[in-house]
Design a protein around this motif. Structure first.
Motif, PDB file in Angstrom:
ATOM      1  N   GLY A   1      33.716  43.076  31.776  1.00 41.10           N
ATOM      2  CA  GLY A   1      34.914  42.444  32.311  1.00 41.10           C
ATOM      3  C   GLY A   1      36.167  42.956  31.644  1.00 41.10           C
ATOM      4  O   GLY A   1      36.123  43.842  30.788  1.00 41.10           O
TER       5      GLY A   1
ATOM      6  N   GLU B   1      33.739  46.457  39.821  1.00 43.41           N
ATOM      7  CA  GLU B   1      32.749  46.135  40.850  1.00 43.41           C
ATOM      8  C   GLU B   1      31.893  47.357  41.172  1.00 43.41           C
ATOM      9  O   GLU B   1      30.679  47.238  41.369  1.00 43.41           O
ATOM     10  CB  GLU B   1      33.421  45.616  42.121  1.00 43.41           C
TER      11      GLU B   1
ATOM     12  N   GLU C   1      39.594  45.511  38.681  1.00 50.62           N
ATOM     13  CA  GLU C   1      38.468  44.728  39.190  1.00 50.62           C
ATOM     14  C   GLU C   1      37.655  45.522  40.208  1.00 50.62           C
ATOM     15  O   GLU C   1      36.434  45.441  40.231  1.00 50.62           O
ATOM     16  CB  GLU C   1      38.942  43.412  39.803  1.00 50.62           C
ATOM     17  N   ARG C   2      38.338  46.292  41.040  1.00 55.37           N
ATOM     18  CA  ARG C   2      37.620  47.137  42.008  1.00 55.37           C
ATOM     19  C   ARG C   2      36.759  48.174  41.297  1.00 55.37           C
ATOM     20  O   ARG C   2      35.617  48.428  41.694  1.00 55.37           O
ATOM     21  CB  ARG C   2      38.608  47.826  42.941  1.00 55.37           C
TER      22      ARG C   2
ATOM     23  N   ARG D   1      45.483  44.839  37.624  1.00 52.91           N
ATOM     24  CA  ARG D   1      44.301  43.972  37.517  1.00 52.91           C
ATOM     25  C   ARG D   1      43.397  44.117  38.742  1.00 52.91           C
ATOM     26  O   ARG D   1      42.178  44.192  38.623  1.00 52.91           O
ATOM     27  CB  ARG D   1      44.706  42.514  37.349  1.00 52.91           C
TER      28      ARG D   1
END
Length: 63
Positions: A49, A31, A27-28, A23
């Protein structure tokens, strides 16, 4: 000026020891994608997302 909406689909497969690590890495990556999107003036709105994280069964045995 016309507006177009593009919906993305797909998956990211990664090797980690824990779901939490997967996770965090995802997320990185998201981004970085958001950063690229924000650098383009034509992109007015964006929502990207994580929908789900599932463990993929091993297909072979490790010795």
């Amino acid at each position: 000026m016309k507006k177009f909406r593009i919906e993305l689909t797909g998956f990211i497969e990664m090797d980690t020891d824990q779901e939490r690590d997967a996770r965090i890495l995802a997320e990185r990556v998201l981004e970085e994608i958001r950063s690229v999107f924000s650098g383009h003036g034509a992109i007015q709105d964006c929502s990207i997302g994580i929908d789900s994280v599932t463990e993929k069964p091993l297909t072979r045995r490790y010795r």
